[in-house]
Design an enzyme around this catalytic site. Sequence first.
Site, PDB file in Angstrom:
ATOM      1  N   GLU A 158       0.884  -1.172   0.000  1.00  0.00           N
ATOM      2  CA  GLU A 158       0.000   0.000   0.000  1.00  0.00           C
ATOM      3  C   GLU A 158       0.916   1.214   0.000  1.00  0.00           C
ATOM      4  OE1 GLU A 158      -3.352   0.224  -0.003  1.00  0.00           O
ATOM      5  OE2 GLU A 158      -3.746  -1.923   0.003  1.00  0.00           O
ATOM      6  N   CYS A 217      -2.335   9.471   2.607  1.00  0.00           N
ATOM      7  CA  CYS A 217      -1.831   8.877   1.359  1.00  0.00           C
ATOM      8  C   CYS A 217      -2.701   9.228   0.164  1.00  0.00           C
ATOM      9  CB  CYS A 217      -1.729   7.370   1.499  1.00  0.00           C
ATOM     10  SG  CYS A 217      -3.285   6.610   1.948  1.00  0.00           S
TER      11      CYS A 217
HETATM   12  P1  NAD Z   1       7.356   5.159   7.739  1.00  0.00           P
HETATM   13  O1  NAD Z   1       8.590   5.959   7.694  1.00  0.00           O
HETATM   14  O2  NAD Z   1       6.649   4.999   9.027  1.00  0.00           O
HETATM   15  O3  NAD Z   1       7.702   3.720   7.134  1.00  0.00           O
HETATM   16  C1  NAD Z   1       6.732   2.710   7.046  1.00  0.00           C
HETATM   17  C2  NAD Z   1       7.222   1.462   7.767  1.00  0.00           C
HETATM   18  O4  NAD Z   1       8.403   0.987   7.134  1.00  0.00           O
HETATM   19  C3  NAD Z   1       7.577   1.720   9.228  1.00  0.00           C
HETATM   20  O5  NAD Z   1       6.987   0.708  10.025  1.00  0.00           O
HETATM   21  C4  NAD Z   1       9.099   1.669   9.240  1.00  0.00           C
HETATM   22  O6  NAD Z   1       9.598   1.142  10.443  1.00  0.00           O
HETATM   23  C5  NAD Z   1       9.408   0.724   8.100  1.00  0.00           C
HETATM   24  N1  NAD Z   1      10.714   0.991   7.505  1.00  0.00           N
HETATM   25  C6  NAD Z   1      11.264   2.204   7.264  1.00  0.00           C
HETATM   26  N2  NAD Z   1      12.485   2.062   6.676  1.00  0.00           N
HETATM   27  C7  NAD Z   1      12.686   0.730   6.545  1.00  0.00           C
HETATM   28  C8  NAD Z   1      13.735  -0.064   5.990  1.00  0.00           C
HETATM   29  N3  NAD Z   1      14.827   0.487   5.473  1.00  0.00           N
HETATM   30  N4  NAD Z   1      13.597  -1.403   6.018  1.00  0.00           N
HETATM   31  C9  NAD Z   1      12.500  -1.977   6.538  1.00  0.00           C
HETATM   32  N5  NAD Z   1      11.475  -1.275   7.068  1.00  0.00           N
HETATM   33  C10 NAD Z   1      11.552   0.050   7.066  1.00  0.00           C
HETATM   34  O7  NAD Z   1       6.247   5.717   6.745  1.00  0.00           O
HETATM   35  P2  NAD Z   1       6.447   6.449   5.349  1.00  0.00           P
HETATM   36  O8  NAD Z   1       7.053   5.547   4.349  1.00  0.00           O
HETATM   37  O9  NAD Z   1       7.013   7.803   5.564  1.00  0.00           O
HETATM   38  O10 NAD Z   1       4.891   6.627   5.006  1.00  0.00           O
HETATM   39  C11 NAD Z   1       4.464   7.596   4.135  1.00  0.00           C
HETATM   40  C12 NAD Z   1       4.210   6.978   2.783  1.00  0.00           C
HETATM   41  O11 NAD Z   1       3.249   5.942   2.920  1.00  0.00           O
HETATM   42  C13 NAD Z   1       3.605   7.954   1.798  1.00  0.00           C
HETATM   43  O12 NAD Z   1       4.167   7.727   0.538  1.00  0.00           O
HETATM   44  C14 NAD Z   1       2.144   7.586   1.794  1.00  0.00           C
HETATM   45  O13 NAD Z   1       1.461   7.921   0.613  1.00  0.00           O
HETATM   46  C15 NAD Z   1       2.205   6.116   2.002  1.00  0.00           C
HETATM   47  N6  NAD Z   1       0.971   5.640   2.587  1.00  0.00           N
HETATM   48  C16 NAD Z   1       0.211   4.808   1.864  1.00  0.00           C
HETATM   49  C17 NAD Z   1      -0.994   4.379   2.378  1.00  0.00           C
HETATM   50  C18 NAD Z   1      -1.896   3.470   1.607  1.00  0.00           C
HETATM   51  O14 NAD Z   1      -2.859   2.987   2.187  1.00  0.00           O
HETATM   52  N7  NAD Z   1      -1.613   3.188   0.344  1.00  0.00           N
HETATM   53  C19 NAD Z   1      -1.393   4.792   3.642  1.00  0.00           C
HETATM   54  C20 NAD Z   1      -0.561   5.626   4.356  1.00  0.00           C
HETATM   55  C21 NAD Z   1       0.634   6.045   3.818  1.00  0.00           C
END
Ligand code: NAD
Length: 467
Positions: free
Chosen positions: A221, A255
Amino acid sequence: MQTLTPQTPMATPDIPELVKRLRQSFDSGRTQPIEWRLHQLDRIQTMLREHESELVDALAADLGKPPLEAYSTDVGFVISEIEYVRKHLRGWLKPEKVYAPVAVQPGHARVHRDPVGVVLVIAPWNYPVQLLLSPMVGAIAAGNCVIGKPSEVAPRTSAVMTRLAAQYLDQDCVAVVEGAVDETTKLLAERFDHIFYTGNGRVGRVVMEAAAKHLTPVTLELGGKSPVIVDSKAKLDVAARRISWGKFLNAGQTCIAPDYVLVAKELEQPLVKAIGKAVVDFYGTDPKQSPDYARIVDDRHFRRLEGLMTSGTASIGGDTDASQRYIAPTVLQQVDASSPAMADEIFGPILPILPVDDVDEAIDFVNERDKPLALYIFSESHAVQRQVIDQTASGGACVNATLFHVAVPGLPFGGVGPSGMGAYHGKASFDCFTHRRGVLTKSTRLDPPIAYPPYTSFKEKFLRRVL
Ligand code: NAD
């Protein structure tokens, strides 16, 4: 913004041991009965109801989330999702009868819904309760063991949920593991039967690569730049309110928030004016004082967003306050399509507005870029609504609305192409964590030798007729 004393993170469990324990529970059949599933779902609802105010406080501390938003988009969202699942689960679990051709008669064919096993759910920070628990609800409803990993970027909410999950849920089958990259990397080294990841595409690739080692299916997602098209036949005041609400909710950290607007050029100024009015109606003349306006989650995102302000002229908002990580609801005009604000997902309260000559130009603009997670068209013309939906691709879409498709449990929610793969919500969540197992049951009353060797011309003629 509210401050909470940071909670001491719970000790990270021995991850290989934890996965082993859950696998043993799954193999024992403990999660299979519908009663177990319904009981765990009931426990999640009870947990959310009994600790609503603690979670709302944690969301306020992490994101300055207004209490009503914390309830409607996080805590209450999951409660009503569970309500829907509880109502339908028995029906979803019924084996589905499918046509059994003459060649397999006498017999019947059914699709069974098997749980896949032990699943991992990795959540981001922007709706930290919803995006952790909603997929976990689907995994439990489908009869799986599940480990949830909340985001370290929303540390108070992550700590509360980890503690509560240990207190309320069957620990041999359901666990929440707090942590950041290290812990997630350790989790990803294990073999799961499905990995459900929500977050950015860069980490999505890390997840998919780790999953490939075990041939584990993934749901991703992800995000993207979700466009809004405002056609010349749009009802402007309604469009402006719905765009402003969808964009500035959670300070744009959604998102499926409208990322940018393509507007019929003659409507650009009237639309900006109407958005200006909506912002004042929603948040007053100084949104910094509004209890209904959230803050940016951390300094890194705050600085990133500040940098995007130079991509155009701020005709609404534009002011910031680093000490509170406050960024005003902002509209940018005179934005070049190649500027930084139009390069990546904005994920904050900055809304570029770009004029276009007509709907065809807007459609081309969208189609020249990555397929977005959501797309919104505002028009009173059914022909234009249909044209935009038919001639573009996106994970989901709304006509004359923003965000609200997420609240329809019958609509699968997910991305397409770079905005993700797979979908969930409602029945789609159950399907996401279910193996559709085809089962043929034959009667032993008759066993005509028609398919067995030795093959004869009579058998061949017969088989050619019935196959
Ligand atoms: P985040 O930084 O919290 O990362 C998401 C998860 O990935 C966390 O649990 C984190 O611990 C893990 N993570 C981070 N780096 C990692 C790595 N190198 N290896 C393994 N795991 C790792 O969240 P984010 O990515 O900043 O979230 C924002 C993004 O998510 C935006 O692009 C947004 O559009 C998208 N998003 C999508 C949805 C959807 O339903 N499609 C919903 C919310 C957010």
